[in-house]
Design a protein around this motif. Structure first.
Motif, PDB file in Angstrom:
ATOM      1  N   LYS A 144      -9.662   1.413  -3.796  1.00  0.00           N
ATOM      2  CA  LYS A 144      -8.689   2.204  -2.368  1.00  0.00           C
ATOM      3  C   LYS A 144      -8.713   0.827  -1.271  1.00  0.00           C
ATOM      4  O   LYS A 144      -7.426   0.841  -1.574  1.00  0.00           O
ATOM      5  CB  LYS A 144     -10.500   3.232  -1.659  1.00  0.00           C
ATOM      6  N   GLY A 145      -9.440  -0.111  -1.047  1.00  0.00           N
ATOM      7  CA  GLY A 145      -8.579  -1.113  -0.893  1.00  0.00           C
ATOM      8  C   GLY A 145      -7.710  -1.215  -1.464  1.00  0.00           C
ATOM      9  O   GLY A 145      -6.225  -1.728  -0.101  1.00  0.00           O
ATOM     10  N   LEU A 146      -7.316  -1.232  -2.136  1.00  0.00           N
ATOM     11  CA  LEU A 146      -6.474  -2.578  -3.197  1.00  0.00           C
ATOM     12  C   LEU A 146      -5.507  -1.369  -3.002  1.00  0.00           C
ATOM     13  O   LEU A 146      -4.183  -2.006  -3.195  1.00  0.00           O
ATOM     14  CB  LEU A 146      -6.948  -2.311  -4.383  1.00  0.00           C
ATOM     15  N   VAL A 147      -5.586  -0.159  -3.180  1.00  0.00           N
ATOM     16  CA  VAL A 147      -4.214   1.039  -2.782  1.00  0.00           C
ATOM     17  C   VAL A 147      -3.311   0.475  -2.120  1.00  0.00           C
ATOM     18  O   VAL A 147      -2.042   0.876  -1.606  1.00  0.00           O
ATOM     19  CB  VAL A 147      -4.944   2.549  -3.707  1.00  0.00           C
ATOM     20  N   ASN A 191       1.988  -3.527   1.231  1.00  0.00           N
ATOM     21  CA  ASN A 191       2.743  -5.238   0.930  1.00  0.00           C
ATOM     22  C   ASN A 191       3.763  -4.898  -0.480  1.00  0.00           C
ATOM     23  O   ASN A 191       3.696  -5.758  -1.224  1.00  0.00           O
ATOM     24  CB  ASN A 191       1.622  -6.088   0.553  1.00  0.00           C
ATOM     25  N   LYS A 192       3.691  -3.480  -0.750  1.00  0.00           N
ATOM     26  CA  LYS A 192       4.753  -3.471  -2.003  1.00  0.00           C
ATOM     27  C   LYS A 192       6.488  -4.671  -2.059  1.00  0.00           C
ATOM     28  O   LYS A 192       6.490  -4.916  -3.185  1.00  0.00           O
ATOM     29  CB  LYS A 192       5.413  -1.751  -2.193  1.00  0.00           C
ATOM     30  N   ASP A 193       6.465  -4.982  -1.392  1.00  0.00           N
ATOM     31  CA  ASP A 193       7.789  -5.689  -2.270  1.00  0.00           C
ATOM     32  C   ASP A 193       7.227  -6.951  -1.674  1.00  0.00           C
ATOM     33  O   ASP A 193       8.344  -8.600  -2.462  1.00  0.00           O
ATOM     34  CB  ASP A 193       8.915  -5.958  -0.124  1.00  0.00           C
ATOM     35  N   GLU A 229       2.413   6.337  -6.881  1.00  0.00           N
ATOM     36  CA  GLU A 229       3.825   6.270  -6.365  1.00  0.00           C
ATOM     37  C   GLU A 229       3.978   5.305  -5.285  1.00  0.00           C
ATOM     38  O   GLU A 229       4.939   5.517  -4.552  1.00  0.00           O
ATOM     39  CB  GLU A 229       3.840   7.079  -5.667  1.00  0.00           C
ATOM     40  N   THR A 230       4.166   3.573  -6.243  1.00  0.00           N
ATOM     41  CA  THR A 230       4.204   2.795  -5.546  1.00  0.00           C
ATOM     42  C   THR A 230       4.913   1.624  -6.612  1.00  0.00           C
ATOM     43  O   THR A 230       4.445   0.949  -7.524  1.00  0.00           O
ATOM     44  CB  THR A 230       2.779   2.449  -5.291  1.00  0.00           C
TER      45      THR A 230
END
Ligand code: MLT
Length: 327
Positions: free
Chosen positions: A141-144, A150-152, A177-178
């Motif tokens: 959950k923390g990873l997601v 920080n998707k960039d 969805e990322t």
């Protein structure tokens, strides 16, 4: 009790049927066989191939030599075997990528369903979602949450479009969805080196490549993609337990030969594969690496053909929906 003439008749018939086989078929194999692995040495597919090849060599009485032909998510190595002489002396060990590549690559150098003969299924390896050991999140959950925030900047390693690590990474990104930045390698062997070195952040890779690192604490593990936890990784939850509903994927592997390879050769190889998959050393090594051999009944040409056809049909709509093609 059979009469002598009956026995003689039979041996004559057997001799007749044997003599009708081309000389090569009678003595197959009579020299070294090359097993092409379409990913780098030291990675998960290579590990499985070398274990199986060693055991099959003993049964066949001829060496099976592994040749690593990495690149383009496994399609370069598969293409090499599709073009090879169909004489029984060049074979391919590949995985689910054989099925996904049939859709991911619209300009593939070979026709997946018509370029190969089948030998049999080998194993179905679970995947693990892992990260460099100093990565901040402590559970799935923390990873997601972290990668969404920080998707960039987060990087995901894989072995190229068509690889198992690419498929699992793609499923992970669509599940959360990322979209994330992917870093391709010729195999997850070299990708693991960079993960250990902290050059990349996360990877989805087979237990045959991650179990020892996870047990040694040199990488962080968030989930396994098997339906149940694995005996070798009891503290690693399943992805479903971690909150990714329905996130299960197994990396099935099979052995192929070029189209036109005599059935005497593929049948002999299939028999030998069945022996190898029941070899106590292979069974023990597979178990240490979080997987099990396919049942001997599946180490057959018919079982692999059915699996490949079914899996191409299964992944085609998923890939088309994602719209991510290699070319
Ligand atoms: C490998 O052997 O490097 C892997 O199978 C690559 C992959 O498919 O992810």
């Amino acid at each position: 009790m059979k009469t002598l003439s009956a026995v003689l008749g039979m041996t004559a018939a057997a001799a007749m049927s044997l003599s009708s086989l081309p000389a090569s078929a009678q003595t197959y194999p009579d020299r070294t066989i090359t097993m092409v692995v379409p990913f780098s040495a030291g990675g998960p597919t290579d590990t499985v191939a070398r274990l199986v090849a060693e055991s099959m060599s003993k049964d066949l009485g001829q060496q099976i030599v592994v040749e690593n032909v990495g690149g383009a998510g496994g399609t370069l190595g598969a293409g090499r075997v599709a073009q090879a002489d169909p004489d029984g002396y060049t074979i391919l060990l590949h995985h689910i990528g054989m099925a996904t590549s049939a859709t991911l690559y619209r300009k593939l150098a070979y026709d997946t369903l018509n370029a190969f003969e089948y030998v049999g299924l080998v194993t179905d390896v679970p995947m693990t979602i892992v990260a460099r050991k100093d990565f901040e999140p402590t559970d799935l959950k923390g990873l997601v949450d972290y990668v969404k925030a920080n998707k960039d900047t987060v990087t995901v390693a894989n072995a190229g479009i068509g690889a198992a690590s690419h498929l699992c990474g793609m499923l992970f990104m669509s599940a959360i969805e990322t979209p994330l930045t992917t870093v391709p390698y010729k195999g997850t062997g070299p990708a693991m080196t960079d993960l250990l070195g902290g050059q990349v952040d996360i990877m989805c890779d087979q237990t045959t490549n991650t179990t020892k690192q996870i047990q040694g604490g040199t990488i962080k593990a968030y989930a396994v993609t098997s339906p149940e936890r694995l005996a070798v990784l009891p503290d690693v939850p399943t992805a479903v337990e971690g909150g990714l509903d329905g996130f299960q994927v197994g990396i099935w592997h099979g052995v192929y030969a070029p189209k036109g390879t005599p059935s005497e050769a593929t049948e002999r190889l299939s028999k030998s594969l069945q022996v190898a998959l029941q070899d106590p050393n292979v069974v023990a090594r597979f178990a240490e690496l979080g997987t099990v051999p396919s049942p001997a009944a599946d180490a057959t040409p018919a079982a692999l053909k059915a699996k490949l056809e079914g899996e191409i049909a299964r992944w085609k709509p998923v890939i088309e929906a994602a719209g991510q093609y290699a070319d």
